[in-house]
Motif scaffolding. Structure first.
Motif, PDB file in Angstrom:
ATOM      1  N   LYS A  33       0.846   5.452   0.865  1.00  0.00           N
ATOM      2  CA  LYS A  33       0.080   6.429   1.637  1.00  0.00           C
ATOM      3  C   LYS A  33       0.699   7.811   1.514  1.00  0.00           C
ATOM      4  O   LYS A  33       1.873   8.018   1.830  1.00  0.00           O
ATOM      5  CB  LYS A  33       0.016   6.008   3.110  1.00  0.00           C
ATOM      6  N   GLY A  90       5.933   0.567   7.808  1.00  0.00           N
ATOM      7  CA  GLY A  90       6.047   1.481   6.689  1.00  0.00           C
ATOM      8  C   GLY A  90       7.466   1.956   6.448  1.00  0.00           C
ATOM      9  O   GLY A  90       8.307   1.981   7.354  1.00  0.00           O
ATOM     10  N   TYR A 141       0.847  -1.176   0.000  1.00  0.00           N
ATOM     11  CA  TYR A 141       0.000   0.000   0.000  1.00  0.00           C
ATOM     12  C   TYR A 141       0.889   1.234   0.000  1.00  0.00           C
ATOM     13  O   TYR A 141       1.984   1.243   0.556  1.00  0.00           O
ATOM     14  CB  TYR A 141      -0.900   0.035   1.238  1.00  0.00           C
ATOM     15  N   PRO A 166      -4.379   4.777   3.150  1.00  0.00           N
ATOM     16  CA  PRO A 166      -3.527   3.963   2.269  1.00  0.00           C
ATOM     17  C   PRO A 166      -4.284   3.551   1.014  1.00  0.00           C
ATOM     18  O   PRO A 166      -5.487   3.274   1.069  1.00  0.00           O
ATOM     19  CB  PRO A 166      -3.201   2.745   3.129  1.00  0.00           C
TER      20      PRO A 166
END
Lengths: 109, 116
Positions: free
Chosen positions: A38, A102, A36, A44
Motif C-alpha cells: 500500500k 502492516g 498486499y 492496497p
C-alpha cells in the motif's frame, strides 16, 4: 483478537539488499495467505500469495515462504528497490480476508 | 480493465451527521467487501457480499452502519449517526471468488472520512 500479526511496525533496508517482512498467524485453518502493498492515498494492491499446501512461492523479486508448523510466513524482496518503500500487509483467508496491521518498509539509498 | 471505483475520495462531517459511500466493483466480480482502516491498523472487514447477499457482517456496527448491494453490482455503505471514532479510510474491494477465496481481492482507492 489478532489472528494475523505483524510485529514489526517498520523496517529500513539498504537499496540492493534483501528485505524480509515477517508475519505470524494463530488459526491453523487458514487456507490461503496473501501479501498486499500500500502506497499513501491508495488502496492496497495484491503482491503475491501462497496456498496453505505449499511452502514457497516465487514471483520475480518477491518470494513468500510458509512454515505451517511455526504458523509463520515471510516475504522476501531481493534486490530491494526505492519503489518498494510502502506499507506491506500480510493477510490470511478463511472465507474472508483477515489483515495484519502492516509493516512500513523504507528502502534507503 | 477498470478497477474498483469509490466515491467520494474525502469527506468531512460533524459527529451525529450521516454519510454514505459508494462503490462500483470490477465488472463480473461476484464478491464485494467493505473494510474500515483506522490509522496505524490493518483493514478490518465490515461486510462481505456474495452477489447481492450478505456473507459476513459480524463486525459491522449495525446500530449505526448499514450497507446494501442492490442488483449484485454497486454497493453503498452508510453511517448514521457518525461518531468521532468512525474517522478512518473506508475501502471497497471485489474479487471473482466466492467463499473459497483462492483469488485475490482488488481494492479501490478508499474514502477518507474525518468526523469532527
Amino acid at each position: 483478537d489478532q489472528q494475523v500479526k505483524q510485529n514489526s511496525p517498520s523496517l529500513s533496508v539498504q537499496e540492493g539488499r534483501i528485505s524480509i517482512l515477517n508475519c505470524d498467524y494463530t488459526n491453523s485453518m487458514f487456507d490461503y495467505f496473501l501479501w498486499y502493498k500500500k502506497y499513501p492515498a491508495e488502496g492496497p494492491t495484491f503482491l503475491i500469495s501462497i496456498s496453505s499446501i505449499k511452502d514457497k512461492n516465487e514471483d520475480g523479486r518477491f518470494t513468500v515462504f510458509l512454515n505451517k508448523s511455526a504458523k509463520h510466513l515471510s516475504l522476501h524482496i531481493v534486490p530491494s528497490q526505492p519503489g518498494d518503500s510502502a506499507v506491506y500487509f500480510c493477510a490470511a483467508t478463511l472465507g474472508k480476508i483477515i489483515f495484519g496491521k502492516g509493516t512500513r518498509l523504507h528502502i534507503l539509498p | 480493465e477498470a478497477g474498483v471505483a469509490q466515491s467520494p475520495r474525502y469527506k468531512i462531517i460533524e459527529k451525529r451527521q450521516s454519510v454514505a459511500f459508494w462503490c462500483n466493483p470490477i465488472s463480473g466480480h461476484a464478491t464485494l467487501y467493505w473494510y474500515q482502516q483506522i490509522l496505524g491498523q490493518g483493514p478490518k472487514l465490515l461486510i462481505q457480499f456474495q452477489n447481492n447477499g450478505v456473507v459476513d457482517d459480524s463486525q459491522l456496527p449495525k446500530d449505526r452502519f448499514s450497507a446494501e448491494r442492490l442488483k449484485g453490482v454497486d454497493s453503498t455503505l452508510k453511517i448514521q449517526p457518525a461518531k468521532l471514532e468512525d474517522s478512518a479510510v473506508y475501502l471497497c474491494a471485489s474479487s471473482l471468488a466466492g467463499q473459497s477465496m483462492n483469488t485475490e481481492a482488488f481494492f479501490g482507492q478508499g474514502t477518507r472520512l474525518t468526523v469532527v
